[in-house]
Design a protein around this motif. Structure first.
Motif, PDB file in Angstrom:
ATOM      1  N   PRO B  43       8.387   2.724 -11.440  1.00 25.24           N
ATOM      2  CA  PRO B  43       8.184   1.892 -10.233  1.00 25.24           C
ATOM      3  C   PRO B  43       8.528   0.427 -10.448  1.00 25.24           C
ATOM      4  O   PRO B  43       9.108  -0.228  -9.579  1.00 25.24           O
ATOM      5  CB  PRO B  43       6.684   2.078  -9.948  1.00 25.24           C
ATOM      6  CG  PRO B  43       6.324   3.383 -10.565  1.00 25.24           C
ATOM      7  CD  PRO B  43       7.200   3.529 -11.759  1.00 25.24           C
ATOM      8  N   GLY B  46      12.161  -0.288 -10.284  1.00 28.50           N
ATOM      9  CA  GLY B  46      12.613  -0.387  -8.908  1.00 28.50           C
ATOM     10  C   GLY B  46      12.367  -1.765  -8.324  1.00 28.50           C
ATOM     11  O   GLY B  46      13.197  -2.314  -7.606  1.00 28.50           O
ATOM     12  N   SER B  50      14.587  -6.097  -7.101  1.00 27.88           N
ATOM     13  CA  SER B  50      14.284  -6.753  -5.824  1.00 27.88           C
ATOM     14  C   SER B  50      15.146  -7.988  -5.605  1.00 27.88           C
ATOM     15  O   SER B  50      15.517  -8.690  -6.548  1.00 27.88           O
ATOM     16  CB  SER B  50      12.806  -7.163  -5.801  1.00 27.88           C
ATOM     17  OG  SER B  50      12.530  -7.993  -4.698  1.00 27.88           O
ATOM     18  N   ALA B  89      15.134   4.577 -16.863  1.00 24.82           N
ATOM     19  CA  ALA B  89      15.456   3.359 -16.106  1.00 24.82           C
ATOM     20  C   ALA B  89      16.839   2.823 -16.438  1.00 24.82           C
ATOM     21  O   ALA B  89      17.399   2.027 -15.669  1.00 24.82           O
ATOM     22  CB  ALA B  89      14.398   2.283 -16.375  1.00 24.82           C
ATOM     23  N   HIS B  92      19.507   3.011 -13.720  1.00 27.15           N
ATOM     24  CA  HIS B  92      19.292   2.320 -12.440  1.00 27.15           C
ATOM     25  C   HIS B  92      20.616   1.800 -11.900  1.00 27.15           C
ATOM     26  O   HIS B  92      21.500   1.385 -12.657  1.00 27.15           O
ATOM     27  CB  HIS B  92      18.301   1.170 -12.640  1.00 27.15           C
ATOM     28  CG  HIS B  92      17.681   0.680 -11.374  1.00 27.15           C
ATOM     29  ND1 HIS B  92      18.343  -0.183 -10.515  1.00 27.15           N
ATOM     30  CD2 HIS B  92      16.480   0.935 -10.818  1.00 27.15           C
ATOM     31  CE1 HIS B  92      17.552  -0.422  -9.471  1.00 27.15           C
ATOM     32  NE2 HIS B  92      16.415   0.234  -9.630  1.00 27.15           N
TER      33      HIS B  92
END
Lengths: 442, 193
Positions: B43, B46, B50, B89, B92
């Motif tokens: 999380p 993610g 931003s 990750a 990503h």
């Protein structure tokens, strides 16, 4: 005054140094004759890498040495054209400006360089300058990782050049007076040394990344660091507050204070210690150095402790300083932005019978000039070991760097100075190096 | 959400605090991230992508807190869990996230991390960070990965890989170090005599 080191006559000191060093091979420019004595014209040809704040102080110092016929200032270099233009205008005719320091290092006529770039550049530029046969004056802290510091020492030794780290207190009168007083028992045996210092600032006006200003070569400024976009809260002066570069007050002022403390305590050889650290991290902004911080270093044989406090216990009047706590009282050494004299007790201290005098170069009242004179002297005399030789600078920086590492990892570190590693902590040992971004590599 | 009572799960609540524009909420959140362990890494990755730079920064700092806590002596199980989450990750979509995660893996990654990290040696945006991060990993597997990448890398990147291999004690033919090759010019002029 040229007082012999540790009671040894100057002649005996130089003889023993020469035996230890073997045949000396000094600067390639021909300015220096064999054996370390100055050549026919007796001048060092120097170049400056990094001509911002402290860098301009070095330029001004070299201009004074030039007026005295001791140096020729040949080149200035900066990744920021604005600073470079100011420096070259200040330095005058005959001084070549460069953006890329590697042009400066290529010049065979340059004997020595003064490095005053941000901390993350110190090791790479010093090592490369040594490999090009230049003597080096590099700003403190020497390095941002332990392995960088080791590489700097190795490069200085392998290339037989003198590397002075800019922790001037070891040649300044105030530091010297304090050192001889402590070493000769002014407060008896010292078991504890404390430092106080004001907090690291907080970035309370964070900004998004933005293009670099006109004239700044951002790729070159970032250099060995992992690349990141430009941010106005990073460059020019705020690199000091990021752990990856400036490392905060402990690495900035700590480099000064710890160097002086080790000297006073005659503890340069005490390379093993434990370190614990706590700190209050900022909750916002780009700057990640802890606002407040407490670091405890514990040394053995002899046993003593060194405490770094932000703010710490302010034992004196000035914005930062340190106190030596002994059997018979305490001696304070106060600091401020520029030179500050020693405590009157240290100034007036008389050596006891059989006391041990402490050597320092004493050619200039100005402590910046005097520290550089000490560096030049180490070259002329051939021993290549100035007062804050890179080995001493590396050991001092190791204290600063491991203090920050203990804070980052949140646990006690047991530092083995002989093996140059943290005992029983593989993760901590990964932090002893930070591979550089190519081509800005060691 | 917690399926049992409709309340947000601890992880969701934590993520919400990380996203808070109020640093009196987000600050303590990331500073205490280690209590959430490896489960929070996904999380957070993610959120690291931003657009809000302060929120992204909160997430990155939280991920580092988790990584560094998991890497402490005696916490090998936690370290393995964090490593696994970080390896995930690495895929990503944001290069910013991939690059940050490479450096986190440089701190605690073991042999299992080598291949996923080495895969990014062909990722133009992340390859230099991958190269440097792999240099921190001990052992022959990381060296072999760098050697493998060297064979097929584009010419300009071979120089950097050669430097990494030499620093690991390998012999490399050709591709001499460029570290002392100057390349940047200034427009500043010397003062005339």
């Amino acid at each position: 005054m040229n007082t012999p080191r540790n009671g040894m006559s100057r002649r005996r000191f130089l003889q023993s140094s020469a035996l230890a060093l073997g045949a000396l091979n000094l600067a390639p420019s021909g300015v220096l004759a064999t054996g370390g004595a100055p050549g026919a014209n007796g001048r060092f040809v120097v170049g400056h890498i990094g001509v911002g704040g402290m860098g301009m102080t070095h330029v001004v110092n070299m201009l004074r040495f030039q007026k005295e016929g001791k140096v020729r200032l040949a080149a200035v270099c900066d990744a920021d054209d604005n600073r470079l233009e100011a420096a070259v205008n200040n330095a005058g005719a005959g001084v070549v400006p460069y953006r890329d320091y590697r042009y400066l290092l290529e010049r065979k006529d340059i004997d020595a360089v003064l490095i005053a770039t941000p901390d993350h550049w110190h090791a790479v530029q010093t090592v490369q300058a040594c490999e090009c046969g230049k003597h080096v004056y590099v700003e403190k802290p020497a390095s941002v990782t332990v392995r960088e510091g080791q590489a700097m020492v190795a490069a200085a030794r392998a290339n037989k050049v003198a590397v002075q780290v800019g922790a001037q207190a070891r040649t300044a009168k105030g530091g010297w007076q304090t050192c001889r007083a402590i070493r000769n028992g002014i407060v008896g045996k010292v078991s504890r040394v404390t430092c106080w210092h004001y907090a690291n600032p907080v970035d309370d006006k964070p900004l998004p990344d933005s293009p670099p200003p006109e004239g700044l070569d951002w790729d070159l400024w970032v250099g060995p660091l992992p690349f990141r976009p430009h941010n106005k809260r990073y460059q020019p002066a705020n690199f000091r507050w990021l752990l990856e570069s400036g490392g905060g007050q402990i690495r900035d002022r700590g480099a000064h204070q710890f160097s002086t403390i080790l000297w006073c305590m005659n503890a340069d050889h005490q390379t093993s210690f434990t370190v614990t650290a706590t700190g209050r991290a900022p909750t916002k902004g780009l700057w990640d150095c802890p606002i407040d911080m407490n670091v405890l270093f514990e040394f053995k044989n002899p046993d003593w402790t060194l405490e770094w406090g932000q703010p710490g216990d302010k034992a004196g009047q000035t914005e930062f300083g340190n106190a030596f706590w002994g059997e018979h009282g305490r001696l304070i050494l106060e600091w401020e932005g520029g030179y500050r004299p020693a405590n009157p007790e240290a100034v007036n201290f008389q050596l006891p019978p059989g006391g041990q005098e402490v050597y320092r170069t004493d050619e200039y009242e100005d402590f910046n000039m005097n520290h550089k004179a000490d560096w030049f002297k180490s070259i002329r005399e051939g021993h290549l070991r100035p007062a804050v030789d890179i080995e001493i600078g590396h050991r001092t920086a190791t204290l600063c760097n491991l203090g920050n590492l203990a804070y980052v990892l949140g646990r006690k570190l047991v530092w083995d100075g002989d093996r140059q590693e943290v005992r029983n902590d593989p993760e901590a040992n990964r932090f002893l190096s930070r591979p550089q971004r190519y081509p800005y590599v060691l | 959400m917690n399926a049992n009572n409709g309340e947000p799960s601890p992880l969701a609540e934590f993520s919400s605090r990380i996203r808070s524009p109020d640093d009196s909420i987000s600050g303590p959140a990331w500073q205490g991230a280690q209590t959430y362990g490896a489960a929070a890494i996904g999380p957070l990755a993610g959120i690291l992508g931003s657009e809000d730079f302060e929120i992204a920064r909160n997430a990155k700092r939280a991920m580092y807190r988790i990584t560094r806590h998991a890497g402490r002596p005696g916490a090998e199980t936690e370290a393995e869990a964090a490593e696994s989450a970080l390896i995930t990750a690495l895929r990503h979509e944001s290069a910013t996230v991939r690059r940050a995660v490479l450096w986190m893996l440089s701190e605690i990654g073991g042999d299992r991390a080598v291949e996923p990290m080495a895969a990014l040696l062909t990722d133009y945006e992340a390859r230099e960070d991958a190269r440097a991060a792999l240099m921190r990993l001990p052992g022959e597997r990381a060296t072999a990965a760098l050697r493998g990448a060297f064979r097929t890398a584009p010419e300009p990147f071979k120089y950097a890989l050669a430097d990494a291999l030499r620093k690991r004690g390998e012999q490399v033919d050709g591709y001499p170090s460029q570290k002392l090759v100057p390349s940047k010019q200034t427009t500043v002029q010397a003062v005339s005599k």
